[in-house]
Write a protein that holds these residues in place. Structure first.
Motif, PDB file in Angstrom:
ATOM      1  N   LEU A  14       0.825  -1.209   0.000  1.00  0.00           N
ATOM      2  CA  LEU A  14       0.000   0.000   0.000  1.00  0.00           C
ATOM      3  C   LEU A  14       0.858   1.257   0.000  1.00  0.00           C
ATOM      4  N   LEU A  15       1.964   1.222   0.736  1.00  0.00           N
ATOM      5  CA  LEU A  15       2.847   2.387   0.777  1.00  0.00           C
ATOM      6  C   LEU A  15       3.416   2.679  -0.604  1.00  0.00           C
ATOM      7  N   GLY A  16       3.833   1.622  -1.306  1.00  0.00           N
ATOM      8  CA  GLY A  16       4.360   1.824  -2.654  1.00  0.00           C
ATOM      9  C   GLY A  16       3.328   2.414  -3.596  1.00  0.00           C
ATOM     10  N   ALA A  17       2.061   2.064  -3.357  1.00  0.00           N
ATOM     11  CA  ALA A  17       1.001   2.541  -4.243  1.00  0.00           C
ATOM     12  C   ALA A  17       0.478   3.915  -3.872  1.00  0.00           C
ATOM     13  N   ILE A  18       0.553   4.276  -2.588  1.00  0.00           N
ATOM     14  CA  ILE A  18      -0.093   5.512  -2.151  1.00  0.00           C
ATOM     15  C   ILE A  18       0.772   6.754  -2.331  1.00  0.00           C
ATOM     16  N   LEU A  19       2.074   6.605  -2.462  1.00  0.00           N
ATOM     17  CA  LEU A  19       2.943   7.784  -2.506  1.00  0.00           C
ATOM     18  C   LEU A  19       2.571   8.742  -3.634  1.00  0.00           C
ATOM     19  N   SER A  20       2.333   8.196  -4.805  1.00  0.00           N
ATOM     20  CA  SER A  20       1.973   9.079  -5.932  1.00  0.00           C
ATOM     21  C   SER A  20       0.576   9.656  -5.736  1.00  0.00           C
ATOM     22  N   GLU A  21      -0.327   8.869  -5.151  1.00  0.00           N
ATOM     23  CA  GLU A  21      -1.682   9.359  -4.887  1.00  0.00           C
ATOM     24  C   GLU A  21      -1.655  10.483  -3.851  1.00  0.00           C
ATOM     25  N   ALA A  34      -7.736   4.320  -3.398  1.00  0.00           N
ATOM     26  CA  ALA A  34      -7.124   4.180  -4.726  1.00  0.00           C
ATOM     27  C   ALA A  34      -5.924   3.239  -4.669  1.00  0.00           C
ATOM     28  N   ALA A  35      -5.119   3.360  -3.611  1.00  0.00           N
ATOM     29  CA  ALA A  35      -3.964   2.478  -3.453  1.00  0.00           C
ATOM     30  C   ALA A  35      -4.413   1.035  -3.254  1.00  0.00           C
ATOM     31  N   ALA A  36      -5.486   0.841  -2.491  1.00  0.00           N
ATOM     32  CA  ALA A  36      -6.000  -0.513  -2.249  1.00  0.00           C
ATOM     33  C   ALA A  36      -6.492  -1.137  -3.549  1.00  0.00           C
ATOM     34  N   ARG A  37      -7.184  -0.354  -4.372  1.00  0.00           N
ATOM     35  CA  ARG A  37      -7.648  -0.875  -5.670  1.00  0.00           C
ATOM     36  C   ARG A  37      -6.475  -1.281  -6.538  1.00  0.00           C
ATOM     37  N   GLU A  38      -5.433  -0.459  -6.544  1.00  0.00           N
ATOM     38  CA  GLU A  38      -4.249  -0.765  -7.353  1.00  0.00           C
ATOM     39  C   GLU A  38      -3.595  -2.062  -6.891  1.00  0.00           C
ATOM     40  N   CYS A  39      -3.627  -2.323  -5.596  1.00  0.00           N
ATOM     41  CA  CYS A  39      -3.009  -3.527  -5.041  1.00  0.00           C
ATOM     42  C   CYS A  39      -3.954  -4.725  -5.039  1.00  0.00           C
ATOM     43  N   GLY A  40      -5.207  -4.507  -5.405  1.00  0.00           N
ATOM     44  CA  GLY A  40      -6.170  -5.585  -5.408  1.00  0.00           C
ATOM     45  C   GLY A  40      -6.548  -6.062  -4.019  1.00  0.00           C
ATOM     46  N   LEU A  41      -6.612  -5.133  -3.068  1.00  0.00           N
ATOM     47  CA  LEU A  41      -6.901  -5.477  -1.678  1.00  0.00           C
ATOM     48  C   LEU A  41      -8.323  -5.070  -1.306  1.00  0.00           C
ATOM     49  N   SER A  42      -8.939  -5.857  -0.456  1.00  0.00           N
ATOM     50  CA  SER A  42     -10.296  -5.554  -0.002  1.00  0.00           C
ATOM     51  C   SER A  42     -10.255  -4.564   1.158  1.00  0.00           C
ATOM     52  N   ASP A  43     -11.425  -4.017   1.480  1.00  0.00           N
ATOM     53  CA  ASP A  43     -11.513  -3.110   2.627  1.00  0.00           C
ATOM     54  C   ASP A  43     -11.092  -3.821   3.903  1.00  0.00           C
ATOM     55  N   GLY A  44     -11.444  -5.104   4.018  1.00  0.00           N
ATOM     56  CA  GLY A  44     -11.079  -5.875   5.195  1.00  0.00           C
ATOM     57  C   GLY A  44      -9.577  -6.041   5.316  1.00  0.00           C
TER      58      GLY A  44
END
Length: 220
Positions: A14-21, A34-44
């Motif tokens: 998530l950290l790798g994905a959120i920096l640009s966001e 947005a970072a979670a969607r990019e990583c394919g992670l659920s809310d849980g």
């Protein structure tokens, strides 16, 4: 893989994905989603890995930068440097781990100023200062342990603000600011050393106050 290891892996992804966001939208729920969607992670998955939400990612980033700086400091030839040079080198090493993510760092700093962040910002700066002193070989365990870290926390915190405010490529103004702060600290340390020498033979205040409280020995 344990649950803790799994959570750490999710945080890193998530950290790798959120920096640009975060550089554009800040450290908030939208950038985290947005970072979670990019990583394919659920809310849980996200809630399990990040009980405090984006604040856990800010902390994770700071810790990662601390580790990177610690490795660089450890690989340096510190013995060839004077103490002032060592501290300056170490602080710069930590600041430079921000790399090209200045805007994300500015937004992170602003996020840590919000009420729900509590004392996290101060805790992260203290952790960075502690890392720097340990990497420089500090082994103090008395009051110096705390005074060194308190002083360096003030230097690092203000230098971080100057670093993020300096948008030039070479960060010349921020580096000059750091040099001035280190000079202030060195002058203060010199003043303390001189004061200790001047007061070395003076009566111990604790002993005097003890006598005032319990009474002077009339036989003296």
């Amino acid at each position: 893989m344990t649950q803790t290891q799994g959570s750490e892996s999710v945080r890193d992804r998530l950290l790798g994905a959120i920096l640009s966001e975060a550089a554009f939208d800040g450290w908030n729920g939208a950038s985290l989603a947005a970072a979670a969607r990019e990583c394919g992670l659920s809310d849980g998955d996200v809630r399990l890995a990040l009980p405090r939400g984006v604040l856990d990612l800010v902390a994770r980033w700071s810790q990662r930068c601390d580790r990177e700086a610690e490795a660089e400091i450890g690989a340096a030839d510190l013995k060839s440097m004077k103490i002032r040079e060592r501290v300056t080198f170490a602080v710069l090493a930590r600041l430079e781990t921000i790399g090209s993510d200045d805007e994300a760092a500015r937004k992170a700093r602003a996020r840590l100023l919000l009420p729900d962040a509590g004392t996290l910002g101060a805790e992260l700066i203290w952790a960075t200062s502690d890392m720097i002193w340990r990497a420089l070989g500090d082994s103090s365990t008395d009051v110096n342990f705390y005074t060194k870290r308190m002083t360096l926390s003030a230097v690092y915190g203000s230098s971080l603000a100057a670093w993020l405010g300096d948008q030039s490529a070479d960060k010349a103004e921020a580096k000059a600011f750091l040099d001035r702060r280190i000079e202030n600290v060195m002058q203060f340390e010199k003043f303390k050393a001189q004061t200790r020498k001047l007061t070395a033979n003076l009566p111990d205040p604790a002993e005097i106050f003890g006598k005032l409280r319990y009474g002077f020995d009339r036989r003296t």
